[in-house]
Motif scaffolding. Structure first.
Motif, PDB file in Angstrom:
ATOM      1  N   GLY A  30       1.088  -1.130   0.024  1.00 35.42           N
ATOM      2  CA  GLY A  30      -0.158  -0.299   0.621  1.00 35.42           C
ATOM      3  C   GLY A  30       0.746   1.100  -0.331  1.00 35.42           C
ATOM      4  N   PRO A  31       0.270   2.817   0.145  1.00 38.21           N
ATOM      5  CA  PRO A  31       0.637   3.760   0.467  1.00 38.21           C
ATOM      6  C   PRO A  31       1.685   3.909   1.236  1.00 38.21           C
ATOM      7  CG  PRO A  31      -1.559   3.984   0.354  1.00 38.21           C
ATOM      8  CD  PRO A  31      -1.229   2.612  -0.093  1.00 38.21           C
ATOM      9  N   ASP A  32       2.853   4.868   1.802  1.00 36.11           N
ATOM     10  CA  ASP A  32       3.713   5.137   2.080  1.00 36.11           C
ATOM     11  C   ASP A  32       3.596   6.568   2.461  1.00 36.11           C
ATOM     12  OD1 ASP A  32       5.506   4.538   4.066  1.00 36.11           O
ATOM     13  OD2 ASP A  32       7.539   5.093   2.615  1.00 36.11           O
ATOM     14  N   LEU A  33       2.384   6.580   3.568  1.00 31.76           N
ATOM     15  CA  LEU A  33       2.548   7.504   4.409  1.00 31.76           C
ATOM     16  C   LEU A  33       2.704   8.071   5.233  1.00 31.76           C
ATOM     17  CD1 LEU A  33      -1.436   7.783   2.613  1.00 31.76           C
ATOM     18  CD2 LEU A  33       0.824   8.680   1.674  1.00 31.76           C
ATOM     19  N   LYS A  34       3.040   7.085   5.850  1.00 31.57           N
ATOM     20  CA  LYS A  34       3.512   7.685   7.137  1.00 31.57           C
ATOM     21  C   LYS A  34       4.509   8.999   7.855  1.00 31.57           C
ATOM     22  CE  LYS A  34       5.709   2.718   7.786  1.00 31.57           C
ATOM     23  NZ  LYS A  34       6.225   1.701   7.567  1.00 31.57           N
ATOM     24  N   ARG A  35       5.073   9.617   6.892  1.00 32.14           N
ATOM     25  CA  ARG A  35       6.236  10.756   7.177  1.00 32.14           C
ATOM     26  C   ARG A  35       4.942  11.615   7.048  1.00 32.14           C
ATOM     27  NH1 ARG A  35       8.938  11.140   0.777  1.00 32.14           N
ATOM     28  NH2 ARG A  35       7.269  11.417   0.187  1.00 32.14           N
ATOM     29  N   PHE A  36       3.635  11.584   6.467  1.00 32.53           N
ATOM     30  CA  PHE A  36       2.748  12.368   6.921  1.00 32.53           C
ATOM     31  C   PHE A  36       1.717  12.511   7.580  1.00 32.53           C
ATOM     32  CE2 PHE A  36       4.146  11.988   2.052  1.00 32.53           C
ATOM     33  CZ  PHE A  36       3.806  13.447   1.703  1.00 32.53           C
ATOM     34  N   MET A  37       2.083  11.137   8.759  1.00 32.13           N
ATOM     35  CA  MET A  37       0.740  11.314  10.204  1.00 32.13           C
ATOM     36  C   MET A  37       1.303  12.213  10.502  1.00 32.13           C
ATOM     37  SD  MET A  37      -1.160   8.107   9.513  1.00 32.13           S
ATOM     38  CE  MET A  37      -1.447   7.760  11.314  1.00 32.13           C
ATOM     39  N   ASP A  38       0.014  12.558  11.585  1.00 27.38           N
ATOM     40  CA  ASP A  38       0.347  13.776  12.495  1.00 27.38           C
ATOM     41  C   ASP A  38       0.151  15.363  11.428  1.00 27.38           C
ATOM     42  OD1 ASP A  38      -0.624  12.238  14.357  1.00 27.38           O
ATOM     43  OD2 ASP A  38       0.388  11.132  14.832  1.00 27.38           O
ATOM     44  N   LYS A  39       0.341  15.107  10.586  1.00 31.65           N
ATOM     45  CA  LYS A  39       0.661  16.655   9.677  1.00 31.65           C
ATOM     46  C   LYS A  39      -0.658  16.880   9.163  1.00 31.65           C
ATOM     47  CE  LYS A  39       5.177  16.394   9.760  1.00 31.65           C
ATOM     48  NZ  LYS A  39       5.676  15.372  11.460  1.00 31.65           N
ATOM     49  N   LYS A  40      -1.132  17.900   8.716  1.00 34.27           N
ATOM     50  CA  LYS A  40      -1.239  19.446   7.583  1.00 34.27           C
ATOM     51  C   LYS A  40      -1.483  18.940   6.426  1.00 34.27           C
ATOM     52  CE  LYS A  40      -3.990  23.053   8.658  1.00 34.27           C
ATOM     53  NZ  LYS A  40      -4.334  24.695   9.057  1.00 34.27           N
ATOM     54  N   LEU A  41      -2.319  18.696   6.244  1.00 37.42           N
ATOM     55  CA  LEU A  41      -2.701  18.568   4.679  1.00 37.42           C
ATOM     56  C   LEU A  41      -3.660  18.927   3.934  1.00 37.42           C
ATOM     57  CD1 LEU A  41      -2.292  14.440   4.573  1.00 37.42           C
ATOM     58  CD2 LEU A  41       0.015  15.975   4.528  1.00 37.42           C
ATOM     59  N   LYS A  42      -3.334  19.339   2.783  1.00 37.89           N
ATOM     60  CA  LYS A  42      -4.498  19.889   1.953  1.00 37.89           C
ATOM     61  C   LYS A  42      -4.591  18.927   0.906  1.00 37.89           C
ATOM     62  CE  LYS A  42      -5.387  24.033   0.499  1.00 37.89           C
ATOM     63  NZ  LYS A  42      -5.146  24.990  -1.322  1.00 37.89           N
ATOM     64  N   LEU A  43      -5.593  17.898   0.743  1.00 36.96           N
ATOM     65  CA  LEU A  43      -6.768  16.868  -0.313  1.00 36.96           C
ATOM     66  C   LEU A  43      -7.214  17.253  -1.179  1.00 36.96           C
ATOM     67  CD1 LEU A  43      -7.407  14.421   2.429  1.00 36.96           C
ATOM     68  CD2 LEU A  43      -5.645  13.941   1.226  1.00 36.96           C
ATOM     69  N   SER A  44      -6.956  17.391  -2.407  1.00 32.80           N
ATOM     70  CA  SER A  44      -8.125  17.605  -3.718  1.00 32.80           C
ATOM     71  C   SER A  44      -8.496  16.281  -4.103  1.00 32.80           C
ATOM     72  CB  SER A  44      -6.623  18.237  -5.314  1.00 32.80           C
ATOM     73  OG  SER A  44      -5.958  19.537  -4.560  1.00 32.80           O
ATOM     74  N   LEU A  45      -9.643  16.632  -4.469  1.00 29.72           N
ATOM     75  CA  LEU A  45     -10.847  15.337  -4.323  1.00 29.72           C
ATOM     76  C   LEU A  45     -11.685  15.896  -6.160  1.00 29.72           C
ATOM     77  CD1 LEU A  45     -12.554  15.665  -1.162  1.00 29.72           C
ATOM     78  CD2 LEU A  45     -10.539  13.995  -1.331  1.00 29.72           C
ATOM     79  N   ASN A  46     -11.811  14.451  -6.429  1.00 26.05           N
ATOM     80  CA  ASN A  46     -12.827  15.060  -7.423  1.00 26.05           C
ATOM     81  C   ASN A  46     -13.881  15.653  -7.442  1.00 26.05           C
ATOM     82  OD1 ASN A  46     -14.361  13.174  -5.960  1.00 26.05           O
ATOM     83  ND2 ASN A  46     -14.098  11.420  -7.383  1.00 26.05           N
ATOM     84  N   GLY A  47     -14.266  16.331  -8.630  1.00 27.93           N
ATOM     85  CA  GLY A  47     -15.570  17.418  -8.057  1.00 27.93           C
ATOM     86  C   GLY A  47     -15.516  18.592  -7.283  1.00 27.93           C
ATOM     87  N   ASN A  48     -13.748  18.760  -7.950  1.00 26.99           N
ATOM     88  CA  ASN A  48     -13.015  20.066  -7.838  1.00 26.99           C
ATOM     89  C   ASN A  48     -13.320  20.674  -5.676  1.00 26.99           C
ATOM     90  OD1 ASN A  48     -11.824  22.342  -8.217  1.00 26.99           O
ATOM     91  ND2 ASN A  48     -13.337  23.301  -8.711  1.00 26.99           N
ATOM     92  N   ARG A  49     -13.408  19.230  -5.122  1.00 23.95           N
ATOM     93  CA  ARG A  49     -13.395  19.589  -3.595  1.00 23.95           C
ATOM     94  C   ARG A  49     -11.797  19.477  -3.297  1.00 23.95           C
ATOM     95  NH1 ARG A  49     -17.049  14.861  -2.650  1.00 23.95           N
ATOM     96  NH2 ARG A  49     -16.062  14.114  -4.440  1.00 23.95           N
TER      97      ARG A  49
ATOM     98  N   ASN B  80      -7.358   5.503   1.295  1.00 22.38           N
ATOM     99  CA  ASN B  80      -8.836   5.582   2.266  1.00 22.38           C
ATOM    100  C   ASN B  80      -7.739   6.051   3.215  1.00 22.38           C
ATOM    101  OD1 ASN B  80     -11.001   4.685   0.354  1.00 22.38           O
ATOM    102  ND2 ASN B  80     -10.562   2.588   1.442  1.00 22.38           N
ATOM    103  N   VAL B  81      -8.844   7.461   4.115  1.00 23.75           N
ATOM    104  CA  VAL B  81      -7.521   8.272   4.643  1.00 23.75           C
ATOM    105  C   VAL B  81      -8.610   8.400   5.422  1.00 23.75           C
ATOM    106  CG1 VAL B  81      -5.726   9.099   3.441  1.00 23.75           C
ATOM    107  CG2 VAL B  81      -7.541  10.050   3.330  1.00 23.75           C
ATOM    108  N   VAL B  82      -8.054   8.954   7.201  1.00 24.43           N
ATOM    109  CA  VAL B  82      -9.256   9.384   8.038  1.00 24.43           C
ATOM    110  C   VAL B  82      -8.224  11.342   7.805  1.00 24.43           C
ATOM    111  CG1 VAL B  82      -9.644   9.633  11.018  1.00 24.43           C
ATOM    112  CG2 VAL B  82      -9.707   6.755   9.046  1.00 24.43           C
ATOM    113  N   VAL B  83      -9.146  12.189   8.488  1.00 21.70           N
ATOM    114  CA  VAL B  83      -8.333  12.813   8.543  1.00 21.70           C
ATOM    115  C   VAL B  83      -9.619  13.683   9.725  1.00 21.70           C
ATOM    116  CG1 VAL B  83      -8.292  15.627   7.082  1.00 21.70           C
ATOM    117  CG2 VAL B  83      -7.972  13.029   5.505  1.00 21.70           C
TER     118      VAL B  83
END
Length: 77
Positions: free
Chosen positions: A8-27, A41-44
């Motif tokens: 799966g994806p390696d997102l460990k370095r982003f854990m507990d960090k503030k992120l901006k997520l661009s989603l489909n539907g221009n959200r 799948n992410v929990v924010v």
């Protein structure tokens, strides 16, 4: 026949960090990454709608297939 196990994806370095997520539907959503799985799948937590009125959404789960881009709002290691 060789079996290739896909990780799966390696997102460990982003854990507990503030992120901006661009989603489909221009959200766009801004919040703190609290968890993820092999399907991206992410929990924010402390999520805020950044695509319009800026409404607070609290803790949300976003399906991986709707995520277009991750952008870290903090420096990562």
């Amino acid at each position: 026949m060789s079996s290739k196990h896909q990780k799966g994806p390696d997102l460990k370095r982003f854990m507990d960090k503030k992120l901006k997520l661009s989603l489909n539907g221009n959200r766009k959503v801004v919040g703190t990454l609290r968890g993820y799985d092999a399907f991206l799948n992410v929990v924010v937590e402390e999520a805020v709608d950044d695509s319009g009125d800026g409404g607070s959404m609290g803790t949300i789960v976003i399906r991986g297939n709707s995520i277009i881009q991750f952008e870290s709002m903090e420096r990562t290691k």
